[in-house]
Design a protein around this motif. Structure first.
Motif, PDB file in Angstrom:
ATOM      1  N   LEU A 184       0.828  -1.207   0.000  1.00  0.00           N
ATOM      2  CA  LEU A 184       0.000   0.000   0.000  1.00  0.00           C
ATOM      3  C   LEU A 184       0.860   1.255   0.000  1.00  0.00           C
ATOM      4  CD1 LEU A 184      -2.808  -1.053   2.497  1.00  0.00           C
ATOM      5  CD2 LEU A 184      -2.964  -0.855   0.010  1.00  0.00           C
ATOM      6  N   ARG A 185       1.966   1.227   0.743  1.00  0.00           N
ATOM      7  CA  ARG A 185       2.846   2.400   0.761  1.00  0.00           C
ATOM      8  C   ARG A 185       3.399   2.658  -0.641  1.00  0.00           C
ATOM      9  NH1 ARG A 185       6.448   0.900   4.410  1.00  0.00           N
ATOM     10  NH2 ARG A 185       5.274   1.800   6.127  1.00  0.00           N
ATOM     11  N   ALA A 186       3.861   1.601  -1.313  1.00  0.00           N
ATOM     12  CA  ALA A 186       4.395   1.768  -2.663  1.00  0.00           C
ATOM     13  C   ALA A 186       3.310   2.245  -3.624  1.00  0.00           C
ATOM     14  CB  ALA A 186       4.987   0.446  -3.157  1.00  0.00           C
ATOM     15  N   LEU A 187       2.093   1.738  -3.439  1.00  0.00           N
ATOM     16  CA  LEU A 187       0.976   2.108  -4.307  1.00  0.00           C
ATOM     17  C   LEU A 187       0.641   3.597  -4.144  1.00  0.00           C
ATOM     18  CD1 LEU A 187      -0.964   0.763  -6.310  1.00  0.00           C
ATOM     19  CD2 LEU A 187      -2.511   0.319  -4.409  1.00  0.00           C
ATOM     20  N   PHE A 188       0.586   4.061  -2.907  1.00  0.00           N
ATOM     21  CA  PHE A 188       0.283   5.474  -2.658  1.00  0.00           C
ATOM     22  C   PHE A 188       1.423   6.377  -3.129  1.00  0.00           C
ATOM     23  CE2 PHE A 188      -2.943   3.924   0.436  1.00  0.00           C
ATOM     24  CZ  PHE A 188      -4.008   4.679  -0.015  1.00  0.00           C
ATOM     25  N   MET A 257      -3.422  10.366   5.305  1.00  0.00           N
ATOM     26  CA  MET A 257      -2.113   9.733   5.414  1.00  0.00           C
ATOM     27  C   MET A 257      -1.062  10.677   4.854  1.00  0.00           C
ATOM     28  SD  MET A 257      -2.232   6.798   2.479  1.00  0.00           S
ATOM     29  CE  MET A 257      -0.740   6.103   3.162  1.00  0.00           C
ATOM     30  N   GLU A 258       0.162  10.509   5.314  1.00  0.00           N
ATOM     31  CA  GLU A 258       1.268  11.327   4.833  1.00  0.00           C
ATOM     32  C   GLU A 258       2.089  10.510   3.848  1.00  0.00           C
ATOM     33  OE1 GLU A 258       5.191  13.602   6.626  1.00  0.00           O
ATOM     34  OE2 GLU A 258       3.329  13.609   7.793  1.00  0.00           O
ATOM     35  N   VAL A 259       2.284  11.060   2.663  1.00  0.00           N
ATOM     36  CA  VAL A 259       3.041  10.387   1.605  1.00  0.00           C
ATOM     37  C   VAL A 259       4.092  11.352   1.085  1.00  0.00           C
ATOM     38  CG1 VAL A 259       2.940   9.216  -0.622  1.00  0.00           C
ATOM     39  CG2 VAL A 259       1.005   9.060   0.950  1.00  0.00           C
ATOM     40  N   LYS A 260       5.348  10.996   1.268  1.00  0.00           N
ATOM     41  CA  LYS A 260       6.458  11.838   0.796  1.00  0.00           C
ATOM     42  C   LYS A 260       6.336  13.275   1.288  1.00  0.00           C
ATOM     43  CE  LYS A 260       7.730   9.180  -3.303  1.00  0.00           C
ATOM     44  NZ  LYS A 260       9.099   8.955  -2.851  1.00  0.00           N
ATOM     45  N   GLY A 261       5.976  13.419   2.563  1.00  0.00           N
ATOM     46  CA  GLY A 261       5.883  14.735   3.160  1.00  0.00           C
ATOM     47  C   GLY A 261       4.625  15.512   2.819  1.00  0.00           C
ATOM     48  N   ARG A 262       3.685  14.886   2.108  1.00  0.00           N
ATOM     49  CA  ARG A 262       2.439  15.556   1.731  1.00  0.00           C
ATOM     50  C   ARG A 262       1.262  14.850   2.402  1.00  0.00           C
ATOM     51  NH1 ARG A 262       3.788  15.287  -4.637  1.00  0.00           N
ATOM     52  NH2 ARG A 262       1.632  15.930  -4.931  1.00  0.00           N
ATOM     53  N   VAL A 263       0.342  15.637   2.956  1.00  0.00           N
ATOM     54  CA  VAL A 263      -0.835  15.070   3.615  1.00  0.00           C
ATOM     55  C   VAL A 263      -1.905  14.811   2.563  1.00  0.00           C
ATOM     56  CG1 VAL A 263      -2.625  15.414   5.340  1.00  0.00           C
ATOM     57  CG2 VAL A 263      -0.310  16.269   5.755  1.00  0.00           C
ATOM     58  N   ILE A 264      -2.305  13.555   2.432  1.00  0.00           N
ATOM     59  CA  ILE A 264      -3.280  13.137   1.431  1.00  0.00           C
ATOM     60  C   ILE A 264      -4.577  12.735   2.119  1.00  0.00           C
ATOM     61  CG2 ILE A 264      -3.741  11.592  -0.509  1.00  0.00           C
ATOM     62  CD1 ILE A 264      -1.358  13.455  -0.943  1.00  0.00           C
ATOM     63  N   ASP A 265      -5.679  13.333   1.686  1.00  0.00           N
ATOM     64  CA  ASP A 265      -7.014  12.968   2.164  1.00  0.00           C
ATOM     65  C   ASP A 265      -7.534  11.883   1.226  1.00  0.00           C
ATOM     66  OD1 ASP A 265      -9.481  12.815   3.261  1.00  0.00           O
ATOM     67  OD2 ASP A 265     -10.140  14.821   2.721  1.00  0.00           O
ATOM     68  N   VAL A 266      -7.831  10.711   1.775  1.00  0.00           N
ATOM     69  CA  VAL A 266      -8.231   9.549   0.974  1.00  0.00           C
ATOM     70  C   VAL A 266      -9.694   9.218   1.244  1.00  0.00           C
ATOM     71  CG1 VAL A 266      -7.740   7.142   0.397  1.00  0.00           C
ATOM     72  CG2 VAL A 266      -5.883   8.656   1.141  1.00  0.00           C
ATOM     73  N   ARG A 267     -10.501   9.198   0.185  1.00  0.00           N
ATOM     74  CA  ARG A 267     -11.889   8.728   0.277  1.00  0.00           C
ATOM     75  C   ARG A 267     -11.943   7.318  -0.287  1.00  0.00           C
ATOM     76  NH1 ARG A 267     -14.561  13.110  -2.473  1.00  0.00           N
ATOM     77  NH2 ARG A 267     -15.571  11.454  -3.636  1.00  0.00           N
ATOM     78  N   LEU A 268     -12.508   6.408   0.485  1.00  0.00           N
ATOM     79  CA  LEU A 268     -12.515   4.992   0.113  1.00  0.00           C
ATOM     80  C   LEU A 268     -13.941   4.534  -0.161  1.00  0.00           C
ATOM     81  CD1 LEU A 268     -10.575   2.107   1.777  1.00  0.00           C
ATOM     82  CD2 LEU A 268     -13.059   1.992   1.728  1.00  0.00           C
ATOM     83  N   SER A 269     -14.106   3.772  -1.232  1.00  0.00           N
ATOM     84  CA  SER A 269     -15.400   3.177  -1.560  1.00  0.00           C
ATOM     85  C   SER A 269     -15.188   1.718  -1.939  1.00  0.00           C
ATOM     86  CB  SER A 269     -16.058   3.929  -2.728  1.00  0.00           C
ATOM     87  OG  SER A 269     -17.241   3.271  -3.154  1.00  0.00           O
ATOM     88  N   THR A 270     -15.925   0.812  -1.267  1.00  0.00           N
ATOM     89  CA  THR A 270     -15.833  -0.611  -1.602  1.00  0.00           C
ATOM     90  C   THR A 270     -17.120  -1.063  -2.287  1.00  0.00           C
ATOM     91  OG1 THR A 270     -16.810  -1.481   0.450  1.00  0.00           O
ATOM     92  CG2 THR A 270     -14.455  -0.940   0.485  1.00  0.00           C
ATOM     93  N   LEU A 271     -16.986  -2.053  -3.159  1.00  0.00           N
ATOM     94  CA  LEU A 271     -18.134  -2.582  -3.890  1.00  0.00           C
ATOM     95  C   LEU A 271     -17.980  -4.090  -4.058  1.00  0.00           C
ATOM     96  CD1 LEU A 271     -20.713  -1.887  -5.598  1.00  0.00           C
ATOM     97  CD2 LEU A 271     -19.198  -1.855  -7.589  1.00  0.00           C
ATOM     98  N   PRO A 272     -18.942  -4.890  -3.569  1.00  0.00           N
ATOM     99  CA  PRO A 272     -18.863  -6.345  -3.768  1.00  0.00           C
ATOM    100  C   PRO A 272     -18.984  -6.681  -5.258  1.00  0.00           C
ATOM    101  CG  PRO A 272     -20.475  -5.771  -2.076  1.00  0.00           C
ATOM    102  CD  PRO A 272     -20.117  -4.500  -2.782  1.00  0.00           C
ATOM    103  N   VAL A 273     -18.041  -7.442  -5.774  1.00  0.00           N
ATOM    104  CA  VAL A 273     -18.076  -7.870  -7.180  1.00  0.00           C
ATOM    105  C   VAL A 273     -17.945  -9.392  -7.226  1.00  0.00           C
ATOM    106  CG1 VAL A 273     -17.192  -5.691  -8.112  1.00  0.00           C
ATOM    107  CG2 VAL A 273     -15.580  -7.463  -7.400  1.00  0.00           C
ATOM    108  N   GLN A 274     -17.975  -9.934  -8.417  1.00  0.00           N
ATOM    109  CA  GLN A 274     -18.001 -11.380  -8.587  1.00  0.00           C
ATOM    110  C   GLN A 274     -16.803 -12.079  -7.946  1.00  0.00           C
ATOM    111  OE1 GLN A 274     -20.616 -12.898 -10.028  1.00  0.00           O
ATOM    112  NE2 GLN A 274     -19.785 -14.920  -9.546  1.00  0.00           N
ATOM    113  N   ASP A 275     -15.627 -11.429  -8.026  1.00  0.00           N
ATOM    114  CA  ASP A 275     -14.406 -12.087  -7.567  1.00  0.00           C
ATOM    115  C   ASP A 275     -13.852 -11.496  -6.278  1.00  0.00           C
ATOM    116  OD1 ASP A 275     -13.945 -13.989  -9.840  1.00  0.00           O
ATOM    117  OD2 ASP A 275     -13.976 -12.099 -10.960  1.00  0.00           O
ATOM    118  N   GLY A 276     -14.694 -10.808  -5.492  1.00  0.00           N
ATOM    119  CA  GLY A 276     -14.227 -10.239  -4.231  1.00  0.00           C
ATOM    120  C   GLY A 276     -14.815  -8.861  -4.000  1.00  0.00           C
ATOM    121  N   GLU A 277     -13.971  -7.925  -3.610  1.00  0.00           N
ATOM    122  CA  GLU A 277     -14.399  -6.546  -3.390  1.00  0.00           C
ATOM    123  C   GLU A 277     -13.527  -5.606  -4.208  1.00  0.00           C
ATOM    124  OE1 GLU A 277     -15.904  -5.431   0.826  1.00  0.00           O
ATOM    125  OE2 GLU A 277     -14.366  -6.956   1.131  1.00  0.00           O
TER     126      GLU A 277
END
Length: 566
Positions: A184-188, A257-277
């Motif tokens: 997740l850190r690498a992804l962000f 969360m803080e990423v590379k010294g920058r504060v990032i506001d993250v909005r998360l949305s999950t959705l059930p799909v055929q192969d998971g979420e």
């Protein structure tokens, strides 16, 4: 071959690049900070980076490679692991008759040269590259993908163990050491580096797709270890305070969360799909100013818009599809009006930006907290200015119109293709034309188009078919069309950021008369005749003529918009 380190300071003075006095200052600074002499000279303004590179290249008799214009072969560059490339400030550029060509920031670093030779299986040919451009090039080459893949493999092995407990790992105090956190850190970090607006985590039948939306388009990385998806989703749910065990229903949350010294506001949305979420993460960089109207509107439009919103009452509508920057424009207006003598209340779904001194309400239809219900209460809170996130139904629109007619300044949005279309939509909702004409001050319609990268912009000749499509608007003008060739600065996309294409229709004169009479057909003609009004597609064409966007971007917008105007 390696290059012995010459006495750089003496050579710089001998060749007249700096004075002896400047050298003494630079050496004293270097002794204190431990920085390379080149960085000290550039930081102190004694030389530009380009002057240093030309001097150093000539001194070492090595070619100087401009990474900004050089198209790098990612597969070839990845012959060096990311850690090695960043540690020794090097990148594999090409295959030569003798072997490999490697660009280095400091080819006189003997230890680095020996390590590169060992890693590459032979002594490479060397070239000199800019340190600042190398960092961007390495970001393009590795993109965090290598780290994500390594951690995905490790996590997949852990998931495969019979004793693996997903919820236990997600809530463990040792979670910081878990591969899922590193993924997740690498992804962000990758998303922030690319200025991505969204991250998509999508489980498929056989693979896991990780996608980032950059300048409006999705870029994909495929991970074979599909079994890691539940671990990623569970950790994100935990961060957002959601129910980890609930996988059957959609959930929404947010976290910072803080990423590379920058504060990032993250909005998360999950959705059930055929192969998971499936998970979508909307990223908002708080370190950036998202509320400056001058970054959105051209000077002429900005002046007109500011004059309109300074009025004490009326309805201002902003229209466009999802992701067209409507909320940014509205918050820019609120930021302009946000003074101690004004009471501002917003009703949103969800609250996107957080502004001081403004009362912000998030609707929740599941408990009856709808736009219309909240709006009725808001009117009893003695507001001066109201923002209604979206006019989704007739009831909400009627309350907003009534508020605008009774001394409030109201802002809201509609999902229509054009400013004229927004006016028509209000009539189609069943609102009276005279009320709409009296309440609405202006309608702003906008789209986002990608901006040409100025670092690699070059002229090009469009096809005859493309020119024929635009000849009616360009006329006989001789136009030098441009496009981005692709460079390290724009991650070889040819584009760097996006810009708003805006049309502003004021509700006055013939337009207001046509709307008052409910003459939908007459609205288009009245709008076309209004002084200062220019439809979206004409503005986009003008931006292409000016070389600010590409003909391809304009045609994409024109094909969808021209029909809206007849």
């Amino acid at each position: 071959m390696t290059h012995a380190r010459p006495r750089l300071g003496d050579r710089l003075v001998e060749q007249g690049e700096i004075t002896p006095q400047q050298l003494q200052i630079a050496l004293a600074t270097q002794a204190r900070t431990g920085e390379p002499l080149s960085l000290v000279l550039v930081r102190l303004g004694m030389m530009t980076e380009l002057q240093w590179l030309v001097f150093f290249s000539r001194l070492l008799q090595l070619p100087l490679i401009d990474l900004k214009q050089y198209r790098i072969d990612g597969g070839l560059a990845r012959l060096l692991p990311e850690g090695v490339a960043r540690l020794h400030q090097a990148i594999v550029l090409a295959r030569t008759a003798q072997g490999l060509l490697v660009g280095m920031v400091d080819p006189t670093d003997i230890f680095a040269c020996d390590e590169l030779a060992r890693r590459l299986g032979g002594v490479p040919d060397l070239a000199l590259v800019s340190g600042s451009l190398l960092s961007a090039a390495l970001d393009v080459v590795y993109r965090g993908g290598e780290r994500i893949q390594e951690q995905a493999t490790a996590l997949d092995e852990e998931v495969g163990q019979a004793a693996f407990n997903l919820e236990g790992m997600a809530q463990s105090d040792r979670a910081v050491d878990a591969p899922v956190v590193h993924i997740l850190r690498a992804l962000f970090e990758d998303a922030v580096r690319l200025n991505a607006s969204d991250i998509h985590i999508e489980p498929d039948a056989e693979v896991l797709r990780l996608r980032r939306r950059v300048d409006g388009l999705l870029q994909e990385q495929v991970v074979q270890e599909k079994r890691i998806a539940p671990a990623l989703v569970s950790k994100l749910k935990l961060m957002a305070g959601l129910e980890i065990a609930e996988r059957r229903l959609p959930q929404d949350g947010r976290f910072d969360m803080e990423v590379k010294g920058r504060v990032i506001d993250v909005r998360l949305s999950t959705l059930p799909v055929q192969d998971g979420e499936s998970v979508v993460l909307r990223l908002l960089d708080r370190s950036k100013d998202h509320t400056a109207l001058h970054t959105i509107l051209e000077p002429e439009l900005l002046q007109r818009f500011q004059k309109i919103i300074q009025r004490l009452h009326g309805l201002v509508l902003v229209t466009g599809p999802t992701g067209s920057g409507k909320t940014t424009t509205l918050y820019g207006a609120l930021h302009t009006l946000n003074t101690p003598d004004k009471k501002i209340i917003t009703v949103e779904d969800p609250v996107e930006y957080r502004l001081p001194r403004i009362s912000q309400v998030q609707v929740n239809p599941r408990i009856g907290l709808t736009f219309s219900a909240v709006l009725r209460t808001v009117l009893r809170q003695d507001p001066d200015i109201i923002l209604v996130g979206e006019m989704r139904d007739r009831e909400t629109a009627e309350i907003a119109i009534r508020a605008a007619l009774t001394g409030h300044l109201v802002f809201s949005t509609l999902h229509t293709n054009s400013a004229v279309g927004a006016a028509v939509r209000l009539l189609e909702m069943g609102l009276e034309g005279y009320a709409v004409a009296a309440a609405v001050r202006c309608i702003v319609a906008q789209r986002l188009v990608r901006r040409v990268c100025t670092g690699c912009a070059e002229p090009f000749i469009p096809t005859a078919a493309e020119l024929m499509l635009l000849r009616h608007w360009v006329g006989e003008r001789v136009v030098q069309w441009v496009r981005g060739r692709g460079c390290a600065g724009c991650h070889f996309s040819g584009f760097a950021g996006r810009m708003a294409v805006v049309e502003l229709l004021e509700m006055r004169g013939e337009v207001a008369d046509a709307l008052r009479r409910g003459e939908m057909a007459g609205l288009i003609g009245a709008a076309e005749r209004q002084e200062g009004y220019r439809p979206l597609y004409r503005s986009a064409i003008e931006y292409a003529v000016q070389g600010r966007t590409t003909l391809e971007e304009v045609l994409r917008l024109v094909e969808g918009e021209e029909s809206a105007y007849g």
